[in-house]
Write a protein that holds these residues in place. Structure first.
Motif, PDB file in Angstrom:
ATOM      1  N   VAL A 100       0.986  -1.078   0.512  1.00  0.00           N
ATOM      2  CA  VAL A 100      -0.024   0.223  -0.451  1.00  0.00           C
ATOM      3  C   VAL A 100       0.801   1.368  -0.143  1.00  0.00           C
ATOM      4  O   VAL A 100       1.768   1.122   1.050  1.00  0.00           O
ATOM      5  N   ASP A 108       0.841   4.770   0.560  1.00  0.00           N
ATOM      6  CA  ASP A 108       1.352   6.272   0.762  1.00  0.00           C
ATOM      7  C   ASP A 108       1.873   7.117   1.033  1.00  0.00           C
ATOM      8  O   ASP A 108       1.900   8.623   0.882  1.00  0.00           O
ATOM      9  N   VAL A 129      -1.376  -0.658  -4.171  1.00  0.00           N
ATOM     10  CA  VAL A 129      -2.773   0.110  -4.664  1.00  0.00           C
ATOM     11  C   VAL A 129      -2.505   1.674  -3.609  1.00  0.00           C
ATOM     12  O   VAL A 129      -1.392   1.860  -2.563  1.00  0.00           O
ATOM     13  N   TRP A 130      -3.447   2.156  -3.439  1.00  0.00           N
ATOM     14  CA  TRP A 130      -3.169   4.072  -2.633  1.00  0.00           C
ATOM     15  C   TRP A 130      -3.569   4.103  -1.363  1.00  0.00           C
ATOM     16  O   TRP A 130      -4.897   3.649  -1.775  1.00  0.00           O
ATOM     17  N   GLY A 131      -3.255   4.468  -0.662  1.00  0.00           N
ATOM     18  CA  GLY A 131      -3.974   4.276   1.151  1.00  0.00           C
ATOM     19  C   GLY A 131      -3.501   4.809   1.690  1.00  0.00           C
ATOM     20  O   GLY A 131      -2.571   4.433   2.153  1.00  0.00           O
ATOM     21  N   PRO A 170      -3.165   1.733   5.010  1.00  0.00           N
ATOM     22  CA  PRO A 170      -2.686   0.453   4.601  1.00  0.00           C
ATOM     23  C   PRO A 170      -3.846  -0.183   5.270  1.00  0.00           C
ATOM     24  O   PRO A 170      -4.086  -1.923   5.263  1.00  0.00           O
ATOM     25  N   ARG A 185      -6.732   0.398   5.844  1.00  0.00           N
ATOM     26  CA  ARG A 185      -8.159  -0.504   5.077  1.00  0.00           C
ATOM     27  C   ARG A 185      -7.749  -0.196   4.118  1.00  0.00           C
ATOM     28  O   ARG A 185      -8.977  -1.696   3.681  1.00  0.00           O
ATOM     29  N   GLU A 186      -6.954  -0.513   3.786  1.00  0.00           N
ATOM     30  CA  GLU A 186      -6.842  -1.205   1.896  1.00  0.00           C
ATOM     31  C   GLU A 186      -6.621  -2.806   1.953  1.00  0.00           C
ATOM     32  O   GLU A 186      -6.659  -3.286   1.459  1.00  0.00           O
ATOM     33  N   LEU A 235     -10.086  -4.094   2.679  1.00  0.00           N
ATOM     34  CA  LEU A 235     -10.965  -4.087   1.471  1.00  0.00           C
ATOM     35  C   LEU A 235     -10.104  -4.219  -0.220  1.00  0.00           C
ATOM     36  O   LEU A 235     -10.805  -5.185  -0.717  1.00  0.00           O
ATOM     37  N   PHE A 236      -8.822  -4.837  -0.151  1.00  0.00           N
ATOM     38  CA  PHE A 236      -8.058  -5.660  -1.278  1.00  0.00           C
ATOM     39  C   PHE A 236      -9.158  -7.311  -0.619  1.00  0.00           C
ATOM     40  O   PHE A 236      -8.790  -7.166  -1.751  1.00  0.00           O
ATOM     41  N   ARG A 252     -12.487  -7.399  -1.574  1.00  0.00           N
ATOM     42  CA  ARG A 252     -12.428  -7.557  -2.995  1.00  0.00           C
ATOM     43  C   ARG A 252     -12.186  -8.983  -3.860  1.00  0.00           C
ATOM     44  O   ARG A 252     -12.548  -9.819  -4.919  1.00  0.00           O
ATOM     45  N   THR A 292      -0.514  -1.393  11.902  1.00  0.00           N
ATOM     46  CA  THR A 292      -1.258  -1.983  10.568  1.00  0.00           C
ATOM     47  C   THR A 292      -1.806  -3.770  10.872  1.00  0.00           C
ATOM     48  O   THR A 292      -3.166  -3.744  10.997  1.00  0.00           O
TER      49      THR A 292
END
Length: 146
Positions: A40, A42, A90-92, A94, A96-97, A100-101, A104, A127
């Motif tokens: 991730v 950031d 991915v951006w954001g 860590p 949260r992402e 979410l990943f 998905r 994290t």
């Protein structure tokens, strides 16, 4: 125990990330599971700077920074036998992402590294702790020693 079909290893490029990634690779081999690698984006810390400057990294960042991050992730994936199609940036945030990943991509197990936290660091959380409490799948926290 059910077999895992898709294992996600989240890496942060610390000097411990290969330990965590290797543990995930072993589990993927044992379960004959797909293994995905996630980093991730950031901010990029620049420790060689006198004041520890942080360079914000986003969609508008210099392409050379992004290419360096991609290359680093793909090289780690190659070392672990993970195809570049299964190496994702991915951006954001860590915390949260990662979850979410995993949602998905139908991940069954998330593997993250964790340092034993004490005092204020424990209160602020990590994290790994956030992933553990928000993931909808199993989470393996690999204990790392400083």
């Amino acid at each position: 125990m059910d077999k895992y079909g898709h294992i996600l290893v989240a890496v942060d490029y610390s000097h411990h990330c290969r330990i965590v990634a290797e543990k995930a690779r072993q589990l993927a081999s044992l379960h004959q599971a797909k293994l995905s690698l996630l980093h991730v984006l950031d901010n990029i810390p620049m420790p060689q700077m006198q004041y520890g400057t942080i360079i914000p990294l986003d969609e508008l960042s210099d392409n050379t920074l992004l290419e360096a991050e991609k290359t680093r992730l793909i090289e780690l994936g190659k070392d672990l036998g993970i195809s570049k199609d299964n190496c994702q940036l991915v951006w954001g945030m860590p915390k949260r992402e990662i979850t979410l990943f995993a949602d998905r991509k139908d991940v069954d197990l998330i593997v993250v590294g964790s340092h034993g936290r004490h005092g204020i660091a424990l209160l602020l959380g990590s994290t790994a702790n956030a992933v553990l409490h928000h993931a909808h799948c199993d989470v393996l926290s690999v204990r790392l020693k400083d």
